[in-house]
Design a protein around this motif. Structure first.
Motif, PDB file in Angstrom:
ATOM      1  N   ALA A 103       0.813  -1.219   0.000  1.00  0.00           N
ATOM      2  CA  ALA A 103       0.000   0.000   0.000  1.00  0.00           C
ATOM      3  C   ALA A 103       0.850   1.275   0.000  1.00  0.00           C
ATOM      4  CB  ALA A 103      -0.959   0.004   1.190  1.00  0.00           C
ATOM      5  N   ALA A 107       0.723   4.065  -2.862  1.00  0.00           N
ATOM      6  CA  ALA A 107       0.321   5.428  -2.498  1.00  0.00           C
ATOM      7  C   ALA A 107       1.355   6.454  -2.947  1.00  0.00           C
ATOM      8  CB  ALA A 107       0.087   5.523  -0.989  1.00  0.00           C
ATOM      9  N   THR A 121      -3.242  10.898  -0.017  1.00  0.00           N
ATOM     10  CA  THR A 121      -3.454   9.496   0.304  1.00  0.00           C
ATOM     11  C   THR A 121      -2.961   9.201   1.716  1.00  0.00           C
ATOM     12  OG1 THR A 121      -1.303   8.855  -0.592  1.00  0.00           O
ATOM     13  CG2 THR A 121      -3.197   8.722  -2.092  1.00  0.00           C
ATOM     14  N   ALA A 123      -1.820   5.526   3.625  1.00  0.00           N
ATOM     15  CA  ALA A 123      -1.609   4.109   3.330  1.00  0.00           C
ATOM     16  C   ALA A 123      -1.340   3.320   4.596  1.00  0.00           C
ATOM     17  CB  ALA A 123      -0.438   3.948   2.376  1.00  0.00           C
ATOM     18  N   ILE A 128      -5.293   1.672   0.973  1.00  0.00           N
ATOM     19  CA  ILE A 128      -5.018   3.104   0.807  1.00  0.00           C
ATOM     20  C   ILE A 128      -6.340   3.845   0.839  1.00  0.00           C
ATOM     21  CG2 ILE A 128      -4.103   4.892  -0.749  1.00  0.00           C
ATOM     22  CD1 ILE A 128      -2.509   2.531  -2.090  1.00  0.00           C
TER      23      ILE A 128
END
Length: 155
Positions: A103, A107, A121, A123, A128
């Motif tokens: 993730a 991201a 974002t 994560a 995410i």
């Protein structure tokens, strides 16, 4: 005498250099290359370092997220194989599910891919949260992301 933080920083600098300059296919290989440089490390510490540095495995080797495809939209191309699902979760939030441990890498690539709709974002390990300012921007972001995934996903 170097502190634990000094040793960690030295190890991480070496990991980044090794991943950039050589094809490193496993943590075992990375441990061997670090040892050859006089840097002692354990598998758990290297695993943590890889995660914290945003290093992921793509094409059978480790890559830095921002360098997976050269940055921008190309960085996204290097990590699409890690994306498992994209789904809206309200008018401003999109959930992106990745393979375990990917993730943060995805991201970083999303943040650098140039999606004007994307505000930011957050994560975790395999999830995410991608925020947009408006519902319309979210729809555009989801459409563009899904299209990019379909176009760039390896056959």
């Amino acid at each position: 005498m170097p502190t634990d933080l000094d040793q960690r920083d030295r190890r991480r600098r070496a990991i980044v250099e090794l991943v950039r300059r050589a094809r490193v296919a496993s943590q075992e290989e990375l441990l061997e290359r670090l040892a050859a440089r006089g840097i002692e490390a354990t598998q758990p510490s290297v695993s943590r370092d890889l995660r914290d540095l945003g290093v992921a495995k793509a094409g059978g080797r480790y890559v830095l997220a921002g360098e997976a495809g050269g940055g921008g939209a190309e960085a996204l191309a290097g990590v699409v194989a890690f994306v498992r699902d994209v789904r809206p979760a309200g008018p401003h939030l999109t959930v992106i599910v990745t393979t375990v441990g990917a993730a943060q890498t995805v991201a970083i690539a999303l943040d650098g891919a140039g999606f004007a709709e994307l505000a930011g974002t957050v994560a975790g390990d395999d999830t995410i949260f991608a925020a947009t300012r408006t519902a319309a921007e979210q729809r555009r972001f989801v459409e563009r992301l899904r299209r990019a995934l379909v176009e760039r996903r390896p056959a």
